[in-house]
Design a protein around this motif. Structure first.
Motif, PDB file in Angstrom:
ATOM      1  N   PRO A  84     -85.912  83.629 -30.528  1.00 55.49           N
ATOM      2  CA  PRO A  84     -85.876  82.358 -29.789  1.00 55.49           C
ATOM      3  C   PRO A  84     -85.373  82.573 -28.363  1.00 55.49           C
ATOM      4  O   PRO A  84     -84.353  83.213 -28.139  1.00 55.49           O
ATOM      5  CB  PRO A  84     -84.902  81.499 -30.603  1.00 55.49           C
ATOM      6  N   LYS A  85     -86.113  82.026 -27.412  1.00 53.36           N
ATOM      7  CA  LYS A  85     -85.737  82.157 -26.012  1.00 53.36           C
ATOM      8  C   LYS A  85     -85.264  80.842 -25.409  1.00 53.36           C
ATOM      9  O   LYS A  85     -84.531  80.845 -24.430  1.00 53.36           O
ATOM     10  CB  LYS A  85     -86.923  82.699 -25.208  1.00 53.36           C
ATOM     11  N   GLU A  86     -85.702  79.735 -25.961  1.00 54.38           N
ATOM     12  CA  GLU A  86     -85.313  78.425 -25.463  1.00 54.38           C
ATOM     13  C   GLU A  86     -84.628  77.640 -26.575  1.00 54.38           C
ATOM     14  O   GLU A  86     -84.727  77.986 -27.757  1.00 54.38           O
ATOM     15  CB  GLU A  86     -86.539  77.665 -24.943  1.00 54.38           C
ATOM     16  N   ARG A  87     -83.966  76.580 -26.190  1.00 48.81           N
ATOM     17  CA  ARG A  87     -83.221  75.780 -27.158  1.00 48.81           C
ATOM     18  C   ARG A  87     -84.166  75.089 -28.144  1.00 48.81           C
ATOM     19  O   ARG A  87     -83.819  74.885 -29.310  1.00 48.81           O
ATOM     20  CB  ARG A  87     -82.346  74.753 -26.434  1.00 48.81           C
ATOM     21  N   SER A  88     -85.344  74.761 -27.684  1.00 47.00           N
ATOM     22  CA  SER A  88     -86.317  74.141 -28.588  1.00 47.00           C
ATOM     23  C   SER A  88     -86.751  75.118 -29.679  1.00 47.00           C
ATOM     24  O   SER A  88     -86.990  74.720 -30.828  1.00 47.00           O
ATOM     25  CB  SER A  88     -87.523  73.652 -27.798  1.00 47.00           C
TER      26      SER A  88
ATOM     27  N   GLU B 162     -83.063  64.988 -39.461  1.00 46.89           N
ATOM     28  CA  GLU B 162     -83.695  65.499 -38.254  1.00 46.89           C
ATOM     29  C   GLU B 162     -82.768  66.499 -37.582  1.00 46.89           C
ATOM     30  O   GLU B 162     -81.545  66.400 -37.681  1.00 46.89           O
ATOM     31  CB  GLU B 162     -84.033  64.361 -37.292  1.00 46.89           C
ATOM     32  N   MET B 163     -83.367  67.464 -36.916  1.00 46.67           N
ATOM     33  CA  MET B 163     -82.610  68.504 -36.242  1.00 46.67           C
ATOM     34  C   MET B 163     -82.371  68.103 -34.795  1.00 46.67           C
ATOM     35  O   MET B 163     -83.330  67.861 -34.040  1.00 46.67           O
ATOM     36  CB  MET B 163     -83.355  69.837 -36.310  1.00 46.67           C
ATOM     37  N   ASN B 164     -81.098  68.021 -34.448  1.00 51.32           N
ATOM     38  CA  ASN B 164     -80.712  67.619 -33.110  1.00 51.32           C
ATOM     39  C   ASN B 164     -79.408  68.318 -32.766  1.00 51.32           C
ATOM     40  O   ASN B 164     -78.569  68.542 -33.637  1.00 51.32           O
ATOM     41  CB  ASN B 164     -80.542  66.093 -33.042  1.00 51.32           C
TER      42      ASN B 164
END
Length: 277
Positions: A90-94, A134-136
């Protein structure tokens, strides 16, 4: 044929529904090994630096964490060592949120809402299952996966073996029971010697304060933060003498005061001479 009467006990048109407030959770033990490695990485605070807190849900203590902490842990360089070479890091937070979403689907974590403290401040908080999973980053999640089961089985086996060994002590061979007795007597003897030394050194110290100018210590490092052997080295010691003011420092102070007085009076004498002129 009897007529059908609608009422409270009527089951006409009823459908089987899931109870309100319940969430279907998958078994994380059946998840792919990759996600088990990811979960183990997140649960290892030394590697991931993701802190967990204690909460209570349905009367049971459980660990929970914030989504932001998990995202930060998945973006660390250490996480790349956990993944296989063919797996994208993973490179970004998304991208990290997508990984957390997969952990939630597989039953590793569960989204919860955080309530008030149960007792005083900094005590465990009351948790409740969130109706929407949900993922937050701002949400909180509890761990449903406790790690590999072999560790639990090993500890349980050792506990059972220890209990059985203690219960069956009368059935032990005589030489084993005799050895345990000698071992226990040896441990009690060492404890007695240690407390005896502590009492004797305290008595000697009190007497030395009365008779001698400085306190005398037997084994001065006995309670120091050091190793076992270093605790008995040296054999004896003395209290450090009290610091006294040296004559040189006293004379220096007097000279400074006199110099200061000269400096103070010199402008006055200059002023007086100017008036006389």
């Amino acid at each position: 044929m009897s007529d059908h009467v609608h009422g409270p006990n009527c089951n006409h048109g009823q459908q089987q529904q899931r109870p309100a407030g319940t969430v279907q959770v998958n078994d994380a033990q059946q998840a792919p090994p990759l996600f088990k490695s990811i979960a183990s990485y997140l649960r290892d605070e030394k590697q991931s630096a993701m802190r967990t807190k204690q909460g209570v849900i349905n009367g049971k203590r459980i660990e929970y964490f914030k989504g932001k902490s998990a995202v930060n842990a998945l973006l660390k360089e250490n996480f790349a060592k956990v993944l296989p070479k063919d797996q994208q890091v993973p490179k970004e937070r998304s991208d990290a949120i997508v990984v957390l979403n997969e952990l939630g689907k597989l039953g590793f974590i569960l989204c919860v809402s955080r309530g008030d403290y149960i007792g005083e401040k900094h005590s465990p908080r009351q948790l409740a299952v969130a109706p929407t999973q949900e993922m937050n980053e701002n949400n909180y999640y509890v761990w449903l996966w406790e790690g590999p089961k072999w560790g639990v089985y090993l500890r349980a086996g050792l506990l059972i073996a220890g209990i059985l060994t203690a219960v069956l002590f009368p059935l032990w061979p005589s030489f084993l029971r005799l050895g345990v007795w000698y071992l226990s007597m040896g441990v009690l003897g060492l404890l007695g010697v240690f407390f005896g030394i502590a009492i004797v050194r305290l008595i000697l110290y009190v007497l030395s304060l009365i008779v001698l100018p400085r306190g005398f210590w037997l084994f001065p490092n006995l309670f120091a933060d050091c190793g076992v052997i270093e605790s008995f080295i040296p054999f004896y010691g003395w209290d450090e003498p009290k610091a006294k003011k040296s004559p040189s420092s006293t004379s220096t102070t007097v000279n400074e005061k006199s110099a200061g007085s000269d400096v103070t009076h010199s402008p006055r004498s200059t002023t007086i001479e100017a008036v006389d002129e």
